[in-house]
Design an enzyme around this catalytic site. Structure first.
Site, PDB file in Angstrom:
ATOM      1  N   HIS A  62      43.257  29.472  37.532  1.00  0.00           N
ATOM      2  CA  HIS A  62      43.620  29.567  36.113  1.00  0.00           C
ATOM      3  C   HIS A  62      44.877  28.771  35.775  1.00  0.00           C
ATOM      4  CE1 HIS A  62      46.757  32.840  36.273  1.00  0.00           C
ATOM      5  NE2 HIS A  62      46.078  33.262  37.302  1.00  0.00           N
ATOM      6  N   ASP A 163      51.744  31.658  39.849  1.00  0.00           N
ATOM      7  CA  ASP A 163      50.523  32.328  39.395  1.00  0.00           C
ATOM      8  C   ASP A 163      50.089  31.649  38.103  1.00  0.00           C
ATOM      9  OD1 ASP A 163      48.510  34.029  38.617  1.00  0.00           O
ATOM     10  OD2 ASP A 163      49.804  35.754  38.257  1.00  0.00           O
ATOM     11  N   GLU A 193      43.123  33.692  31.846  1.00  0.00           N
ATOM     12  CA  GLU A 193      42.891  34.657  32.926  1.00  0.00           C
ATOM     13  C   GLU A 193      43.792  35.866  32.764  1.00  0.00           C
ATOM     14  OE1 GLU A 193      43.481  36.589  36.903  1.00  0.00           O
ATOM     15  OE2 GLU A 193      44.965  35.718  35.579  1.00  0.00           O
ATOM     16  N   GLU A 194      45.047  35.605  32.405  1.00  0.00           N
ATOM     17  CA  GLU A 194      46.055  36.676  32.365  1.00  0.00           C
ATOM     18  C   GLU A 194      45.796  37.720  31.288  1.00  0.00           C
ATOM     19  OE1 GLU A 194      48.065  37.179  34.658  1.00  0.00           O
ATOM     20  OE2 GLU A 194      48.585  35.286  35.619  1.00  0.00           O
ATOM     21  N   ASP A 216      43.643  31.991  43.699  1.00  0.00           N
ATOM     22  CA  ASP A 216      44.709  32.599  42.891  1.00  0.00           C
ATOM     23  C   ASP A 216      45.760  33.186  43.833  1.00  0.00           C
ATOM     24  OD1 ASP A 216      46.144  33.672  40.731  1.00  0.00           O
ATOM     25  OD2 ASP A 216      44.381  34.567  39.793  1.00  0.00           O
ATOM     26  N   HIS A 302      54.439  37.701  38.728  1.00  0.00           N
ATOM     27  CA  HIS A 302      54.678  38.051  37.321  1.00  0.00           C
ATOM     28  C   HIS A 302      56.156  38.236  36.993  1.00  0.00           C
ATOM     29  CE1 HIS A 302      50.334  39.029  35.901  1.00  0.00           C
ATOM     30  NE2 HIS A 302      50.408  37.953  36.649  1.00  0.00           N
TER      31      HIS A 302
HETATM   32 CO    CO Z   1      48.704  36.674  37.133  1.00  0.00          CO
HETATM   33 ZN    ZN Z   2      46.745  34.706  38.683  1.00  0.00          ZN
END
Ligand code: CO
Ligand code: ZN
Length: 332
Positions: A62, A163, A193-194, A216, A302
């Site tokens: 992503h 990420d 995606e998130e 990922d 994150h």
């Molecule tokens: Co993520």
């Molecule tokens: Zn991710």
């Protein structure tokens, strides 16, 4: 490789606004693929045709990153915001936000109880002295990302949006290495995606792959008093067993483990107790797609400072390349 990761992690791409990232990837890979296109949701799809009797593999990484969206500007010029994706509130205070026009702001909190810090106690200060001045720089509904530079510590690298730009970098590198693949390869650089695996869903529906593989990040268990988890930085590519969005198809898990063993690629098994990846959406497409994931171990996922180990990235590239060239009769 490091330079690719630097460029990708420094790009701007909160969910729904990924075009800077997909354009950058397009320039990196165009010369190495047979076909390249973008779909309605903004997914970038690059195809390597492969042998005519091969299987159709969809690889997904992503392009979007977590961020913020401006909800309100008060008369003193302070911005209120909502989060985009799973932003850790505890990582926000004192951090900086960047908007698409380059405006930077600092996130801070009202007089608040530290133990109970809620998003509605936080604000962004862009240095404006009034609502009017703020509105000239940032509008309601503007999306922003964390403002952090890439850092090279040797084997370990720190950046925002590892990420999943590191996953994008794995696919970019694999695309350059794979010459005449055994299988038909669809590299999908997915969007949104998130916020719920959205781009991967429509892309998988259109492509109808025989096998789906998400690339990922995953969390690790190797920090002080971390939650128990058998994944560490520097110990290889992580082969997913499950997360909350997916139980990896047993045949797919076995194929990846056998490939790693046979090619002497360092690997570790990932059992993730929460979180999900694009494979969660891919495997439920149409009548179902056997799916799995190759994960890059990452600390502080994150947060604005996500850390990876370059050796795990290289192992992940090797595993993608090996899979691209594997005869997949066991999937029939
Ligand atoms: Co993520
Ligand atoms: Zn991710």
């Amino acid at each position: 490789m490091k330079e690719t990761i630097r460029q990708l992690t420094e790009a701007f791409g909160p969910s729904g606004y990924e075009t800077e990232v997909t354009s950058l990837i397009k320039t990196m890979i165009t010369d190495f693929v047979d076909e390249i296109k973008t779909d309605v949701l903004g997914n970038l799809i690059a195809i390597k045709k492969g042998a005519s009797n091969g299987h159709k593999i969809m690889f997904a990484a992503h392009t979007d990153e977590i961020g913020v969206v401006v909800t309100h500007i008060d008369k003193e010029g302070f911005l209120r915001f909502a989060t985009v994706g799973g932003v850790g509130i505890s990582t926000l205070v004192g951090n900086r936000v960047r908007f698409p026009n380059g405006i930077i702001g600092v996130i801070y909190h009202e007089k608040a109880d530290w133990k109970d810090l809620k998003i509605d106690k936080l604000y962004i200060d862009i240095g404006a002295e009034s609502k009017e001045e703020a509105m000239e720089q940032v509008k309601i509904g503007e999306f922003g990302i964390f403002h952090r530079e890439f850092c090279d510590l040797g084997n370990r690298l720190i950046a925002k949006s590892m990420d999943d730009r590191v996953g994008c970098a794995v696919l970019v590198e694999a695309i350059k290495k794979i010459k005449e693949p055994r299988n038909a390869l669809y590299f999908v650089f997915t969007t949104q995606e998130e916020v719920g695996l959205r781009g991967a869903r429509t892309a998988a529906y259109d492509l109808e792959p025989d096998l789906g593989i998400a690339v990922d990040v995953t969390i690790t268990g190797d920090m002080p008093e971390a939650r128990r988890m058998e994944v560490s930085l520097g110990k290889g590519a992580a082969i997913k067993v499950k997360d909350s969005s997916l139980i990896v198809h047993p045949k797919v898990k076995q194929i990846l483990m056998d490939l790693a063993e046979k090619n002497k690629i360092p690997y570790q098994m990932e059992v993730l107790e929460f979180g999900g990846t694009d494979a969660g959406a891919i495997h439920l497409t149409r009548s179902g797609v056997p799916s799995g994931a190759i994960s890059i171990p990452t600390r502080y996922v994150h947060s604005p400072s996500e850390m990876i180990d370059i050796r795990d990235v290289e192992a992940s590239v090797d595993l993608v390349v090996a899979l691209a060239n594997k005869e997949l009769n066991e999937l029939n």
